[in-house]
Enzyme design. Sequence first.
Site, mmCIF file in Angstrom:
data_model
loop_
_atom_site.group_PDB
_atom_site.id
_atom_site.type_symbol
_atom_site.label_atom_id
_atom_site.label_comp_id
_atom_site.label_asym_id
_atom_site.label_seq_id
_atom_site.Cartn_x
_atom_site.Cartn_y
_atom_site.Cartn_z
ATOM 1 N N HIS A 60 0.814 52.433 10.593
ATOM 2 C CA HIS A 60 0.522 51.151 11.223
ATOM 3 C C HIS A 60 -0.959 51.069 11.536
ATOM 4 O O HIS A 60 -1.699 52.038 11.352
ATOM 5 C CB HIS A 60 1.374 50.949 12.489
ATOM 6 C CG HIS A 60 1.060 51.910 13.593
ATOM 7 N ND1 HIS A 60 1.193 53.276 13.450
ATOM 8 C CD2 HIS A 60 0.597 51.714 14.859
ATOM 9 C CE1 HIS A 60 0.843 53.872 14.579
ATOM 10 N NE2 HIS A 60 0.468 52.948 15.450
ATOM 11 N N ASP A 64 -6.158 54.992 15.667
ATOM 12 C CA ASP A 64 -6.022 56.443 15.572
ATOM 13 C C ASP A 64 -5.213 56.890 14.361
ATOM 14 O O ASP A 64 -5.181 58.072 14.046
ATOM 15 C CB ASP A 64 -5.407 57.020 16.865
ATOM 16 C CG ASP A 64 -4.079 56.373 17.227
ATOM 17 O OD1 ASP A 64 -3.962 55.139 17.094
ATOM 18 O OD2 ASP A 64 -3.154 57.090 17.640
ATOM 19 N N HIS A 65 -4.576 55.948 13.669
ATOM 20 C CA HIS A 65 -3.764 56.332 12.522
ATOM 21 C C HIS A 65 -4.429 56.055 11.178
ATOM 22 O O HIS A 65 -3.907 56.454 10.141
ATOM 23 C CB HIS A 65 -2.402 55.628 12.580
ATOM 24 C CG HIS A 65 -1.539 56.160 13.682
ATOM 25 N ND1 HIS A 65 -0.548 57.082 13.479
ATOM 26 C CD2 HIS A 65 -1.565 55.934 15.024
ATOM 27 C CE1 HIS A 65 0.024 57.388 14.633
ATOM 28 N NE2 HIS A 65 -0.573 56.699 15.588
ATOM 29 N N HIS A 141 7.719 49.765 17.417
ATOM 30 C CA HIS A 141 6.504 50.031 18.177
ATOM 31 C C HIS A 141 5.970 48.697 18.701
ATOM 32 O O HIS A 141 6.565 47.651 18.468
ATOM 33 C CB HIS A 141 5.491 50.715 17.239
ATOM 34 C CG HIS A 141 4.265 51.227 17.941
ATOM 35 N ND1 HIS A 141 4.308 51.955 19.099
ATOM 36 C CD2 HIS A 141 2.946 51.133 17.619
ATOM 37 C CE1 HIS A 141 3.085 52.273 19.470
ATOM 38 N NE2 HIS A 141 2.233 51.782 18.597
ATOM 39 N N ASP A 212 4.414 55.617 15.095
ATOM 40 C CA ASP A 212 4.762 55.599 16.508
ATOM 41 C C ASP A 212 5.978 54.707 16.710
ATOM 42 O O ASP A 212 6.034 53.611 16.149
ATOM 43 C CB ASP A 212 3.629 54.978 17.313
ATOM 44 C CG ASP A 212 2.323 55.731 17.211
ATOM 45 O OD1 ASP A 212 2.260 56.783 16.590
ATOM 46 O OD2 ASP A 212 1.338 55.210 17.760
ATOM 47 N N HIS A 270 1.766 64.167 18.062
ATOM 48 C CA HIS A 270 1.248 62.956 18.704
ATOM 49 C C HIS A 270 1.319 63.071 20.218
ATOM 50 O O HIS A 270 1.875 62.220 20.913
ATOM 51 C CB HIS A 270 2.083 61.754 18.213
ATOM 52 C CG HIS A 270 1.391 60.427 18.364
ATOM 53 N ND1 HIS A 270 1.544 59.640 19.471
ATOM 54 C CD2 HIS A 270 0.552 59.747 17.551
ATOM 55 C CE1 HIS A 270 0.851 58.527 19.317
ATOM 56 N NE2 HIS A 270 0.229 58.563 18.156
#
Lengths: 410, 410
Positions: A60, A64-65, A141, A212, A270
């Site tokens: 997504h 941070d991803h 999420h 997430d 995570h």
Amino acid sequence: MIIVPLGVASATPTATRHLSSIAVWREGSVFLFDCGENAQMRMLQGGLKRSQIDYIFISHFDTDHYSGLIGLLSTLQLQRRDRPITLVGPTGIKDFVEWNFEFSNINLNYEIEYVEVEEDFEEERVVDTDDYYVEARPLNHTKFCIGYRLQEKDLPGKVDAEKAQKQGISEDWQYKDLKAGIDVELEDGTVVKSADIVGHPRPGDSFAYITDTKYCPNSVRLAKNTNVLIHEATFSDSLSDKAEETGHSTAKDAARVANEAKTKLLVITHFSARYTNEYVLLREARDDFFPTWVATELRPIFTDPAHEKGIIKPKVYIKEINRDNNNSNKNKGSKRKKRSSGKKKRRMRKRKNSPGKKRRSRKSSKKRSGKSRSSNNKNNGGNGGNKNNNNERKPKQITPRTPFDDFDRF
Amino acid sequence: MIIVPLGVASATPTATRHLSSIAVWREGSVFLFDCGENAQMRMLQGGLKRSQIDYIFISHFDTDHYSGLIGLLSTLQLQRRDRPITLVGPTGIKDFVEWNFEFSNINLNYEIEYVEVEEDFEEERVVDTDDYYVEARPLNHTKFCIGYRLQEKDLPGKVDAEKAQKQGISEDWQYKDLKAGIDVELEDGTVVKSADIVGHPRPGDSFAYITDTKYCPNSVRLAKNTNVLIHEATFSDSLSDKAEETGHSTAKDAARVANEAKTKLLVITHFSARYTNEYVLLREARDDFFPTWVATELRPIFTDPAHEKGIIKPKVYIKEINRDNNNSNKNKGSKRKKRSSGKKKRRMRKRKNSPGKKRRSRKSSKKRSGKSRSSNNKNNGGNGGNKNNNNERKPKQITPRTPFDDFDRF
């Protein structure tokens, strides 16, 4: 498969944890799940070649991803990659990459095959080959987020070669037929039954990557009977309200998914920066699902150690200075000389068999120079190899490389 | 000033070198020059607070010089920063940041003040305050690229307090006048001359950051008489043709600039991945300009150690488990009890007083809590601190933090 966590932090890196990224090595291909900042460097440090990446999956669009994506793709460009790479993610990923490359004025010399997933999808095979497929499902999420499952297709059963020989099988085509489930008739008329020789089909390896998300049924579907489930565990149970609010899982949520999906191994990742000691989370998860591990950066998880046995070879080599090669050889004892040249040949052979493309071409050039060196041992007059060598950049500047450094061009 | 190289690689990270970024700490402010991938994590590891960043300067739009920018700004957002940050770079930087934040759907809760530099500029003060300014000049790279110089303004001379007292100076305003160069007349009519009491004005500290560029006159102008010059040295002299072609400097080019600019210390950085051992480059630079250092990641360079003395304080603290605090205290000897409860109270106060702005408030609260401690030692009855503590999250989950971890929220 070998699963290497490259970053296990959530949201923001700590001094010891990088942003989310997991690399999966499978028979020479690397699958990258999420690409947090510095994933490319972590790959190097973990002994994974960036040039071997075939697929990148983005879950997504939280920074941070995917914040390491442009950097990684730029490096592939600098490495003069020419084979395509597949980039899977939510719709918009193509825009993102293209906008950013245009911004820094990069004309990619390799192709990116985009697989964009629409927000309202239910389930999709985003990759499908003869050997494996990757299934995607939406998670729950705060923004649209995708979970992935990498599933190897079932392999045919193992052939019992001894038994087959005893029954008179000798030709390759006969083995092939038996493997394919076809009975073989020998010249004397006896029939060798496939079922006698070939064992049960072997189930393929499987791996799910779920982050997430809060707990959701799709997580369970993705993780169903996997060998390894990587699941986020941002919070401990005491902060379950915060987990709910931010669309994340607690360690207990991860364990719940693992339980319901009957995965063989749960690996939690995570971690919120507040947990300096992630074993707090491990303990909670293990209360509900015992076979749980903590994802530790760069510590590989072998899903089927026997299968990979012998595949990982040490990659250290020292590029020696070839100047004055002949002189130094002259000074050595003959026995010693022989052995060392033998060693070198063996090394070359290994290199020799790898054809084509970048990585390889470097290897093959080395092979050549190596060979010429050994021929020099026999015949000190033949200087062809040395010439080759001199055409390379002066060896003086080239110092021993670190074992994990796969890049030698600017 | 304390200069901390955060990344010294060029183009692509190696297993041991991060992408370009240099942090300069000056009296509680951090100036970030370039922001390669993972600069935010390197800051943490180097003991620099990300919340203290006031300025970010981007030299140009090659990905290795700005790929950590969005990640860093996102983290500041997560840290709930509310004071503005200044972002300096070539025109387009605003578009870049805004596009990327819109893409990941972030509404910044702090302000970014953009200073965009047009491509055809000659020289510009991009920052100018009472204490220092930052000068920018264009360099000579394959694309538009900016070099920076951070210059402290000259400080007034030091006051010789002993001499002043002897001559009858006692009031603050008299010292102020003397410092400002005004002679002071005492009550008895004698005149104290400023020139007698106050020394020569002290030249301000200076630092130049020059990358990526070939040798060019602007580099010399920027670096003129600096205390520290950070200059790129991507290649060794043997690859000067490659340096020319790619718009980079060799170690000799860096030394040439240092020589012509008469800088006090040259620090070379931005090493091509081919040099595992950057001392090859150091040797070449030192041949021409002896006071040269290699930029080593996270090894700080103190430009004026005496000046900074005592500013850096250890930041480690261990959060103890406060549960059953009172009980355990009862069991201990009275002297011991006093001391430990004092300790605990101090810690609580710290937390109690931290509203809003986070970093800042924590510091000031520390001061206050120290005070309250001494009062608690006198009066053991006051349990206000303990109550507060029980209102916090269960202390069980919170484990000791690393000394460099400045972030304690998700």
